[in-house]
Scaffold this motif. Structure first.
Motif, short mmCIF file in Angstrom:
data_model
loop_
_atom_site.label_atom_id
_atom_site.label_comp_id
_atom_site.label_asym_id
_atom_site.label_seq_id
_atom_site.Cartn_x
_atom_site.Cartn_y
_atom_site.Cartn_z
N PRO A 23 1.53 3.26 12.67
CA PRO A 23 2.32 4.36 12.10
C PRO A 23 2.23 5.64 12.92
O PRO A 23 3.09 6.51 12.81
N ASP A 24 1.19 5.76 13.74
CA ASP A 24 1.08 6.94 14.60
C ASP A 24 2.24 7.03 15.58
O ASP A 24 2.71 8.13 15.90
N LEU A 25 2.72 5.88 16.04
CA LEU A 25 3.83 5.88 17.00
C LEU A 25 5.13 6.33 16.33
O LEU A 25 5.94 7.03 16.95
N LEU A 26 5.33 5.95 15.08
CA LEU A 26 6.53 6.37 14.37
C LEU A 26 6.44 7.84 13.97
O LEU A 26 7.43 8.59 14.08
N LEU A 27 5.27 8.28 13.53
CA LEU A 27 5.09 9.69 13.18
C LEU A 27 5.37 10.57 14.40
O LEU A 27 5.95 11.65 14.29
N GLN A 28 4.97 10.09 15.56
CA GLN A 28 5.22 10.81 16.82
C GLN A 28 6.72 11.02 17.03
O GLN A 28 7.16 12.11 17.44
N VAL A 48 -5.56 4.37 15.80
CA VAL A 48 -4.43 4.73 14.95
C VAL A 48 -4.79 5.89 14.02
O VAL A 48 -4.05 6.87 13.89
N ASP A 49 -5.95 5.78 13.38
CA ASP A 49 -6.42 6.80 12.44
C ASP A 49 -6.57 8.16 13.14
O ASP A 49 -6.12 9.19 12.64
N SER A 50 -7.20 8.14 14.31
CA SER A 50 -7.42 9.37 15.06
C SER A 50 -6.10 9.99 15.52
O SER A 50 -5.86 11.19 15.31
N ASN A 51 -5.24 9.17 16.11
CA ASN A 51 -3.95 9.69 16.59
C ASN A 51 -3.11 10.24 15.46
O ASN A 51 -2.47 11.30 15.59
N TYR A 52 -3.07 9.51 14.34
CA TYR A 52 -2.24 9.93 13.20
C TYR A 52 -2.72 11.29 12.68
O TYR A 52 -1.93 12.19 12.42
N GLY A 53 -4.04 11.43 12.56
CA GLY A 53 -4.59 12.69 12.06
C GLY A 53 -4.28 13.86 12.98
O GLY A 53 -3.95 14.96 12.53
N LEU A 54 -4.38 13.63 14.29
CA LEU A 54 -4.08 14.69 15.25
C LEU A 54 -2.61 15.08 15.22
O LEU A 54 -2.25 16.26 15.30
N LEU A 55 -1.73 14.07 15.11
CA LEU A 55 -0.30 14.34 15.04
C LEU A 55 0.07 15.08 13.76
O LEU A 55 0.88 16.01 13.77
N LYS A 56 -0.53 14.67 12.66
CA LYS A 56 -0.28 15.33 11.38
C LYS A 56 -0.68 16.81 11.44
O LYS A 56 0.05 17.69 10.96
N LYS A 57 -1.80 17.08 12.07
CA LYS A 57 -2.25 18.47 12.23
C LYS A 57 -1.32 19.22 13.18
O LYS A 57 -1.01 20.40 12.95
N LEU A 58 -0.87 18.54 14.23
CA LEU A 58 0.03 19.16 15.20
C LEU A 58 1.33 19.60 14.54
O LEU A 58 1.89 20.65 14.87
N ALA A 59 1.82 18.79 13.60
CA ALA A 59 3.08 19.10 12.92
C ALA A 59 3.01 20.42 12.16
O ALA A 59 4.02 21.12 12.01
N THR A 60 1.82 20.78 11.68
CA THR A 60 1.68 22.02 10.92
C THR A 60 1.79 23.27 11.80
O THR A 60 1.92 24.37 11.28
N THR A 61 1.75 23.09 13.12
CA THR A 61 1.85 24.25 14.03
C THR A 61 3.29 24.64 14.31
O THR A 61 3.54 25.66 14.96
N MET A 70 5.12 9.49 5.23
CA MET A 70 5.08 9.85 6.63
C MET A 70 5.96 11.07 6.91
O MET A 70 5.60 11.94 7.71
N LEU A 71 7.11 11.15 6.25
CA LEU A 71 7.97 12.32 6.40
C LEU A 71 7.25 13.57 5.89
O LEU A 71 7.38 14.65 6.47
N GLU A 124 0.85 -1.19 0.00
CA GLU A 124 0.00 0.00 0.00
C GLU A 124 0.89 1.24 0.00
O GLU A 124 2.03 1.20 0.44
N GLU A 125 0.33 2.36 -0.47
CA GLU A 125 1.16 3.54 -0.68
C GLU A 125 1.00 4.64 0.37
O GLU A 125 1.45 5.76 0.17
N SER A 126 0.38 4.32 1.49
CA SER A 126 0.34 5.30 2.58
C SER A 126 0.36 4.55 3.90
O SER A 126 -0.06 3.39 3.96
N PRO A 127 0.87 5.19 4.96
CA PRO A 127 0.96 4.51 6.25
C PRO A 127 -0.39 4.02 6.76
O PRO A 127 -0.51 2.91 7.28
N LEU A 128 -1.43 4.84 6.61
CA LEU A 128 -2.74 4.45 7.12
C LEU A 128 -3.39 3.38 6.26
O LEU A 128 -4.15 2.54 6.76
N ALA A 129 -3.09 3.37 4.97
CA ALA A 129 -3.62 2.31 4.09
C ALA A 129 -3.05 0.96 4.49
O ALA A 129 -3.76 -0.05 4.54
N ARG A 130 -1.77 0.95 4.80
CA ARG A 130 -1.14 -0.30 5.23
C ARG A 130 -1.71 -0.75 6.58
O ARG A 130 -2.06 -1.91 6.77
N ALA A 131 -1.82 0.20 7.51
CA ALA A 131 -2.32 -0.13 8.84
C ALA A 131 -3.76 -0.63 8.81
O ALA A 131 -4.16 -1.45 9.64
#
Length: 379
Positions: A351-356, A222-235, A264-265, A192-199
């Motif tokens: 993947p949320d743990l690695l993104l963190q 996982v989906d919820s945490n990943y989305g929150l972390l992704k949004k957090l990174a934009t701050t 993920m990067l 799969e071509e995205s972390p959440l698709a694989r998970a």
């Protein structure tokens, strides 16, 4: 940290309320709605569930089709026709005595709470999952040998009702495994071509092990945490450039732009020189190409395999060109020891743990993140 733990708790409560979306008519079956995964389709019928896996290497072709039926079902209940359906593998679920070929799927089984449903493993020396090692020592789990040349007799002795293994392009098949009457579950989620698709494939494995509700709950978190972390990174107020991994022999492998790590990067809000690359796997490059594109990177993240943590001095001795890299001079080096961490076992389905980890390393201005889980700052 308290905020993240609160979010995690809320996600658990929400996921326990359902999370299984279905569509379709009763005649055609109900299609399980996957939010991200594109290689798998699941259709639930009254007496069976049909699973179709696309061939990730051949456009428009199928890799495998399965028909999942309850152990108590008779042939007439799930087919209404002949016992053997050409091109479809019959799998009786929930699996009771599966044989697992990879450490990542053994760890996944543990996440689902289905450890008792594993009767055998391959490549035991690579299995860092505690319940597997303990099970083999106590005789509850059989060591079925090398994954590339398993001991068929051991798999038969395990009374396996399915074998979980990873398919590869142009592998030439599975040899003697195809001669025994045991379903082969082709675990193609890594394509799969995205972390959440694989998970999201955890939902398929939940169906196999009779842990559908548990799988839905885990993926919802996982989906919820990943989305929150992704949004957090934009701050963050910083946007660092990143160099990934290190040289192996004469080649430096870096994640392609469409790989799960590459994406993920991107979600971690950094500058990665290979974002525009179209490969979903790794790129094999000479040191000179790395020096040209990544020599001035702000941060160097690399994985390695060793019994002891690597030091900066040991790293720089590996390749005479390493001292030319800017992060080798500034000391912004972060290593992930895959021998002593659970990087490969956990991160594919969490993947949320690695993104963190990525966000904490790349954005030191974001406060209150938990301690690093896989990477550490190299001394």
């Amino acid at each position: 940290m308290k905020k993240l733990f609160s979010i995690f708790t809320i996600a658990v409560l929400l996921s326990s309320c359902g999370g299984r979306q279905m569509s379709g008519t009763a005649e055609e079956g109900d299609t399980l709605s996957f939010k991200y995964a594109r290689l798998i389709t699941v259709v639930k019928h009254r007496n069976y569930t049909e699973v179709s896996i696309k061939n990730p290497w051949k456009e428009g072709k199928m890799l495998h089709r399965y028909r999942l039926v309850q152990h108590t079902a008779t042939v007439s209940q799930f087919t209404g026709q002949q016992a053997a359906i050409e091109g479809i593998t019959l799998v009786r679920v929930p699996l009771q005595r599966s044989v697992v070929f990879t450490s990542v799927h053994a760890a996944l089984v543990e996440q689902l709470g289905a450890q008792a449903q594993v009767a055998g493993v391959a490549d035991l020396k690579y299995m860092k999952v505690p319940f597997v090692q303990q099970g083999v020592q106590q005789g509850r789990i059989l060591d079925c040998g090398d994954g590339m040349a398993p001991v068929i007799e051991k798999i038969i002795d395990a009374e396996a009702d399915a074998i979980l293994l990873s398919p590869f392009e142009n592998s030439g098949g599975y040899g003697r495994l195809e001669e025994v009457d045991i379903p082969l579950i082709e675990c193609a989620e890594y394509m799969e071509e995205s972390p959440l698709a694989r998970a999201e494939w955890i939902r398929f494995y939940g169906l196999l092990y009779g842990k559908e509700r548990e799988a839905d709950s885990i993926f919802s978190i996982v989906d919820s945490n990943y989305g929150l972390l992704k949004k957090l990174a934009t701050t963050s107020n910083v946007n660092p450039s990143v160099l990934m991994d290190k040289q192996t022999g004469s080649v430096w492998y870096v994640p392609g732009g469409r790989s799960t790590i590459g994406r993920m990067l991107n979600d971690a809000q950094c500058r990665y020189p290979f974002f525009s690359d179209e490969h979903s796997g790794s790129l094999a490059l000479p040191f000179e190409a790395i020096l040209e594109k990544c020599g001035e990177a702000d941060v160097w993240l690399f994985r390695y395999d060793a019994a002891q943590p690597i030091t900066r001095a040991e790293l720089l001795k590996e390749q005479p060109g390493y001292p030319q890299l800017r992060p080798a001079q500034t000391g912004r080096l972060y290593g992930c020891n895959v021998m002593t961490s659970m990087f490969y076992e956990e991160s594919p389905f969490r993947p949320d743990l690695l993104l963190q980890d990525f966000i904490q390393i790349l954005h030191p201005d974001i406060p209150n993140l938990p301690p690093l889980r896989y990477y550490y700052k190299v001394d």
